[in-house]
Every structure is written in C-alpha cells, then in structure tokens.
Design a protein around this motif. Structure first.
Motif, PDB file in Angstrom:
ATOM      1  N   UNK A 121     -41.790  40.196  -4.401  1.00  0.00           N
ATOM      2  CA  UNK A 121     -40.570  40.764  -3.787  1.00  0.00           C
ATOM      3  C   UNK A 121     -39.675  39.506  -3.694  1.00  0.00           C
ATOM      4  N   UNK A 122     -40.092  38.314  -3.833  1.00  0.00           N
ATOM      5  CA  UNK A 122     -39.114  37.065  -3.727  1.00  0.00           C
ATOM      6  C   UNK A 122     -38.905  36.488  -5.248  1.00  0.00           C
ATOM      7  N   UNK A 123     -39.671  37.143  -6.111  1.00  0.00           N
ATOM      8  CA  UNK A 123     -39.415  36.437  -7.326  1.00  0.00           C
ATOM      9  C   UNK A 123     -37.913  36.265  -8.021  1.00  0.00           C
ATOM     10  N   UNK A 124     -36.961  37.467  -7.650  1.00  0.00           N
ATOM     11  CA  UNK A 124     -35.838  37.473  -8.104  1.00  0.00           C
ATOM     12  C   UNK A 124     -34.958  36.322  -7.819  1.00  0.00           C
ATOM     13  N   UNK A 125     -35.438  35.583  -6.646  1.00  0.00           N
ATOM     14  CA  UNK A 125     -34.711  34.422  -6.128  1.00  0.00           C
ATOM     15  C   UNK A 125     -35.718  33.038  -6.165  1.00  0.00           C
ATOM     16  N   UNK A 126     -36.471  33.047  -7.332  1.00  0.00           N
ATOM     17  CA  UNK A 126     -37.231  31.972  -7.534  1.00  0.00           C
ATOM     18  C   UNK A 126     -38.179  31.222  -6.402  1.00  0.00           C
ATOM     19  N   UNK A 127     -38.466  32.326  -5.454  1.00  0.00           N
ATOM     20  CA  UNK A 127     -39.215  31.905  -4.406  1.00  0.00           C
ATOM     21  C   UNK A 127     -38.425  31.701  -2.982  1.00  0.00           C
ATOM     22  N   UNK A 128     -37.166  31.779  -3.144  1.00  0.00           N
ATOM     23  CA  UNK A 128     -36.552  31.529  -1.866  1.00  0.00           C
ATOM     24  C   UNK A 128     -36.616  32.760  -0.996  1.00  0.00           C
ATOM     25  N   UNK A 129     -37.321  32.849   0.207  1.00  0.00           N
ATOM     26  CA  UNK A 129     -37.420  33.916   0.988  1.00  0.00           C
ATOM     27  C   UNK A 129     -36.825  34.073   2.103  1.00  0.00           C
ATOM     28  N   UNK A 130     -36.065  32.971   2.345  1.00  0.00           N
ATOM     29  CA  UNK A 130     -35.137  32.941   3.679  1.00  0.00           C
ATOM     30  C   UNK A 130     -33.598  32.261   3.155  1.00  0.00           C
ATOM     31  N   UNK A 131     -32.733  32.756   3.440  1.00  0.00           N
ATOM     32  CA  UNK A 131     -31.587  32.217   2.953  1.00  0.00           C
ATOM     33  C   UNK A 131     -30.167  33.141   2.657  1.00  0.00           C
ATOM     34  N   UNK A 132     -29.178  32.705   2.284  1.00  0.00           N
ATOM     35  CA  UNK A 132     -27.910  33.605   1.817  1.00  0.00           C
ATOM     36  C   UNK A 132     -28.190  34.561   0.725  1.00  0.00           C
ATOM     37  N   UNK A 133     -29.428  34.316  -0.086  1.00  0.00           N
ATOM     38  CA  UNK A 133     -29.516  35.110  -1.110  1.00  0.00           C
ATOM     39  C   UNK A 133     -29.737  36.559  -0.947  1.00  0.00           C
ATOM     40  N   UNK A 134     -29.988  36.908   0.372  1.00  0.00           N
ATOM     41  CA  UNK A 134     -30.541  38.401   0.883  1.00  0.00           C
ATOM     42  C   UNK A 134     -29.162  39.072   1.372  1.00  0.00           C
ATOM     43  N   UNK A 135     -29.188  40.132   1.635  1.00  0.00           N
ATOM     44  CA  UNK A 135     -28.091  41.270   1.816  1.00  0.00           C
ATOM     45  C   UNK A 135     -28.544  41.193   3.587  1.00  0.00           C
ATOM     46  N   UNK A 136     -27.477  41.198   4.552  1.00  0.00           N
ATOM     47  CA  UNK A 136     -27.739  41.040   5.918  1.00  0.00           C
ATOM     48  C   UNK A 136     -28.746  42.257   6.294  1.00  0.00           C
ATOM     49  N   UNK A 137     -28.891  43.338   5.599  1.00  0.00           N
ATOM     50  CA  UNK A 137     -29.859  44.404   6.245  1.00  0.00           C
ATOM     51  C   UNK A 137     -31.234  43.959   6.069  1.00  0.00           C
ATOM     52  N   UNK A 138     -31.711  42.693   5.471  1.00  0.00           N
ATOM     53  CA  UNK A 138     -33.018  42.269   5.796  1.00  0.00           C
ATOM     54  C   UNK A 138     -33.145  41.791   6.914  1.00  0.00           C
ATOM     55  N   UNK A 139     -32.177  41.419   7.937  1.00  0.00           N
ATOM     56  CA  UNK A 139     -32.290  40.899   9.207  1.00  0.00           C
ATOM     57  C   UNK A 139     -32.536  39.401   9.246  1.00  0.00           C
ATOM     58  N   UNK A 140     -33.494  38.818   9.789  1.00  0.00           N
ATOM     59  CA  UNK A 140     -33.761  37.348   9.974  1.00  0.00           C
ATOM     60  C   UNK A 140     -33.747  36.446   8.547  1.00  0.00           C
ATOM     61  N   UNK A 141     -34.379  37.227   7.447  1.00  0.00           N
ATOM     62  CA  UNK A 141     -34.528  36.334   6.254  1.00  0.00           C
ATOM     63  C   UNK A 141     -33.153  36.117   5.682  1.00  0.00           C
ATOM     64  N   UNK A 142     -31.877  36.631   6.050  1.00  0.00           N
ATOM     65  CA  UNK A 142     -30.792  36.724   5.577  1.00  0.00           C
ATOM     66  C   UNK A 142     -29.951  35.349   6.493  1.00  0.00           C
ATOM     67  N   UNK A 143     -29.811  34.091   5.884  1.00  0.00           N
ATOM     68  CA  UNK A 143     -29.626  33.056   6.843  1.00  0.00           C
ATOM     69  C   UNK A 143     -28.194  32.349   5.997  1.00  0.00           C
TER      70      UNK A 143
END
Length: 143
Positions: A19-41
């Motif tokens: 599931x993290x392939x779309x962000x080249x392995x980044x699984x925590x950060x600003x790449x995710x929408x706020x609805x993912x909770x803690x992983x959106x940072x």
C-alpha cells in the motif's frame, strides 16, 4: 504481516506493505490524506527501503529543507556527499547510521541487498533563518 489500521490515537501496519508503493516506501508523512490519522504528519517522514545490490540513486538530491537520518537495517550501503567531508560514508553493520542536514547534496548505492529506514524532519530553524514545515516544503515537490 500486521494489517494497516489507521487511527488518531493508535495506528498499526507493516512498513513493507505494498500500500506504500505509491509513495516510494514513505509510510508516514505529508503524502497521506488527513483521514489516515497518525500516518499523516507535517513534521516527520518515515520510509522503509529495500534495495537490491548495485542499485543506486542516479544524480544527487538534497535540495529540500529537511534533515535526514538513514539507519541500516541489513546489508551494506554507501552514501556519497560530493560537497562534504567526509565525502563517503559506508553503512556496513546493522544499526549504522548517517545523518545529514538541509540541502546537503547526496547520492547512494547499495553495495549488497540492503534495507534502510530513513527519517526526515524539518529543523526548527532552516539555514536561511526561516521556519518551515514538511507540508510547505513538499507542496509542489517530489515525494
């Protein structure tokens, strides 16, 4: 493999999840929408990278305002810093790490099959004296 659960107080998962392939392995950060909770940072990014032997970064990067920490989980990994001293750092033992500041140009090469965990954050004060956050730095930038 632990399944991904996202929440505002507890999140679980496995850093190698496809599931993290779309962000080249980044699984925590600003790449995710706020609805993912803690992983959106907007203050920290975390990446899990599997590299096959002889894979390398073509060209240099490091033109953003983040400080980076790369920790070797397994394998052997070479970082090259063309404008710095030392110019090369080899991570060869589990737990070896290299940390480099904002705008430090670098490239890398996997000397063996390797796993590297990278953490990036914005220092409180950037070299130009300004204060930033990951969301502002990444807006219009590469992942």
């Amino acid at each position: 493999m632990l399944r991904i659960t996202d929440g505002d107080r507890i999140a679980t998962g496995n850093a190698m999840d496809s599931a993290f392939n779309s962000c080249r392995g980044w699984f925590i950060g600003p790449f995710w929408e706020p609805d993912v909770g803690l992983r959106c940072s907007g203050v920290v990014e975390v990446k899990w990278s599997n590299h096959v032997a002889d894979s390398q970064k073509i060209g240099v990067s490091g033109r953003d305002g983040t400080t980076s920490l790369a920790v070797l989980v397994s394998g052997s990994f070479l970082f090259t810093f063309p404008d710095e001293d030392p110019a090369e750092v080899t991570l060869g033992s589990q737990g070896d790490y290299v940390m480099y500041g904002p705008s430090v140009l670098h490239t890398w090469k996997a000397l063996e099959d390797s796993i590297v965990m990278t953490v990036r954050w914005v220092p409180e004060i950037l070299p130009d004296g300004s204060q930033g956050n990951l969301t502002d730095i990444k807006r219009g930038h590469r992942v």
